[in-house]
Design an enzyme around this catalytic site. Sequence first.
Site, PDB file in Angstrom:
ATOM      1  N   SER A 139     -29.615 -50.746 -19.704  1.00  0.00           N
ATOM      2  CA  SER A 139     -30.842 -50.451 -20.184  1.00  0.00           C
ATOM      3  C   SER A 139     -31.932 -51.413 -21.267  1.00  0.00           C
ATOM      4  CB  SER A 139     -30.616 -48.931 -20.634  1.00  0.00           C
ATOM      5  OG  SER A 139     -31.715 -48.707 -22.245  1.00  0.00           O
ATOM      6  N   TYR A 152     -26.551 -46.759 -29.402  1.00  0.00           N
ATOM      7  CA  TYR A 152     -27.136 -46.593 -27.399  1.00  0.00           C
ATOM      8  C   TYR A 152     -27.143 -48.239 -27.355  1.00  0.00           C
ATOM      9  CZ  TYR A 152     -29.574 -45.402 -23.097  1.00  0.00           C
ATOM     10  OH  TYR A 152     -29.797 -45.445 -22.323  1.00  0.00           O
TER      11      TYR A 152
END
Length: 266
Positions: A139, A152
């Site tokens: 990501s 995350y």
Amino acid sequence: MLPKRIVITGGASGLGFALAQLAAKAGWRVAIVDRDVERGEAVITSLQRKQPQSCFIPCDVTRLSDLERVAKELQERWQGVDVVVNNAGVAQVGKLVDTSISDWQWIMDINVLGVVRGCKVFIPMLQQQGGGHLINVASMAGLLDVPNMSAYNASKAAVVSLSETLQNELAEDNIHVAAVCPSFFRTNLGQGMRSTIENMDDKLEKLMSKSKLNATDIAKAIMRTIERQESYTLPHKQGRNAWYLKRFLPRSWYRKLLHKTVKKHS
């Protein structure tokens, strides 16, 4: 020449399924592996209409034995695979002090060790075949450092670092390795997301709805990455620009721009 053989973890929905559809349409044999058995069984027929040899295999990426079983089945069914996509992942949002250790263990087990297990299981197969492609879905969170997403961000940064390391380790084995780093786009990432921030579901939906790219667009970018054997997939222009700013601006300048952007979208 036989069509390419691709296995995609988390392939029953979201980006994984969008990529599966494109690959099947191109004539590739597609194996979607997912722990959501009901969803997997519901969507596999649509892929088999495009490529009859496509299949669904139940798999939980937190279990090495599950991935070993997938590799064994594909070796028997297809005599191997050409493209491995480690796509399965989850999200966690919250300040570090508010995030429990159990949430850290949960996200690392899926986002990091899930990718590690996939690489560990399939790399020997690719080496024995004389090459292939290893695509790890990270990501932009793995390249940037947006606040309130420490777990995350750290999990996706680990996937980027792992991919870069494997590019070096596997170059002589003719194995192409890439890290996929999209920004927000409309997907099912919010399902199962853990958050300590109030109304985070609504905020995430707002961010995803603003994206000019959807899952199919990201999947097309991954297909190009495979074809061109690129090291990174950075499909969002705004994300690419932010990464360039982080790399080349003084840290203090970058942080001011980052906080300004976060405030604007919060």
